[in-house]
Design a protein around this motif. Sequence first.
Motif, PDB file in Angstrom:
ATOM      1  N   ILE A   1       0.823  -1.202   0.000  1.00 39.82           N
ATOM      2  CA  ILE A   1       0.000   0.000   0.000  1.00 39.82           C
ATOM      3  C   ILE A   1       0.859   1.254   0.000  1.00 39.82           C
ATOM      4  O   ILE A   1       0.559   2.232  -0.696  1.00 39.82           O
ATOM      5  CB  ILE A   1      -0.964   0.002   1.203  1.00 39.82           C
TER       6      ILE A   1
ATOM      7  N   PHE B   1       2.096   1.758  -3.449  1.00 38.38           N
ATOM      8  CA  PHE B   1       1.050   2.253  -4.337  1.00 38.38           C
ATOM      9  C   PHE B   1       0.771   3.734  -4.096  1.00 38.38           C
ATOM     10  O   PHE B   1       0.616   4.509  -5.046  1.00 38.38           O
ATOM     11  CB  PHE B   1      -0.240   1.455  -4.140  1.00 38.38           C
TER      12      PHE B   1
ATOM     13  N   LYS C   1      -2.819  -0.597  -9.645  1.00 37.87           N
ATOM     14  CA  LYS C   1      -3.972  -0.983  -8.837  1.00 37.87           C
ATOM     15  C   LYS C   1      -4.058  -2.494  -8.675  1.00 37.87           C
ATOM     16  O   LYS C   1      -4.470  -2.994  -7.623  1.00 37.87           O
ATOM     17  CB  LYS C   1      -5.254  -0.455  -9.471  1.00 37.87           C
TER      18      LYS C   1
ATOM     19  N   ALA D   1      -1.722  -3.358  -5.943  1.00 36.43           N
ATOM     20  CA  ALA D   1      -2.248  -2.889  -4.658  1.00 36.43           C
ATOM     21  C   ALA D   1      -3.413  -3.758  -4.190  1.00 36.43           C
ATOM     22  O   ALA D   1      -3.548  -4.031  -2.993  1.00 36.43           O
ATOM     23  CB  ALA D   1      -2.687  -1.430  -4.764  1.00 36.43           C
TER      24      ALA D   1
ATOM     25  N   TRP E   1      -7.632   5.957  -1.815  1.00 36.17           N
ATOM     26  CA  TRP E   1      -6.534   6.613  -2.523  1.00 36.17           C
ATOM     27  C   TRP E   1      -7.045   7.733  -3.430  1.00 36.17           C
ATOM     28  O   TRP E   1      -6.262   8.480  -4.013  1.00 36.17           O
ATOM     29  CB  TRP E   1      -5.783   5.572  -3.350  1.00 36.17           C
TER      30      TRP E   1
END
Length: 241
Positions: free
Chosen positions: A26, A29, A78, A81, A94
């Motif tokens: 995370i 990302f 994505k 993530a 996000w």
Amino acid sequence: MQLEQELDRARQQACLRLYLPYLTGIATFEAEYGHWLEEQQKHVSDLRAAVTSNISDGEMRVLVEASLNHYYELFRMKGAAAKADVFYVMSGLWKSSAERFFLWIGGFRPSELIKILRPKIEPLAEPQLQGICNLGQLCQQAEDALSQGMDRLQQTLAQSVADGQLGEASYSPQIDTAMEKLDGVVRFVRQADHLRKAALVQVSQILTPRQAARGLLVLGEYFERLRALSQVWATNTREPE
């Protein structure tokens, strides 16, 4: 006492090993997405300058491909993530608050963006208009199918969690079953991004390079306005009444 201390350290290390991939995935990302937004501003600026200039179709096509590849890179990010924490991606944490209002399986609905895009790139030739309309209908059908699949998966996931007994340990067989089903959620996020990518590809093929550049500019500015709206809203809600 020494044995208990060693057991506590072992538990902490085990939790850290389990949690570290999430933190790393995370955090990576979020850093990549921040950089992606900065690059997106540059792409929007380049497109804005290009659509009012007299550059050739070849040069315009290069800008269009660069902008499309930038969106494809977001879908790749994505996907990684989602593997780390699919709930984080699905919740849209996000994104800005206004963008989250329109969230669908971790992103935008292709059919809705086609509706926004179409009046901004007219006039269109009859074959182009028909192609855009057909694409919008196909996207809507695919979105409905994915939404129904997500609803069914959500129901089975909720049932797996609910089937547990009161007072049982956290890691029950039902929790194990639910964890297995989360892979299905990751697949739905990736399928939704695949649909978004396919829609961008198809639109760019239907339009001329200059029309495609205008369309990508419209989309870029649309998301910029949503982020700006979020900032204004956040500022207003912090002000005393």
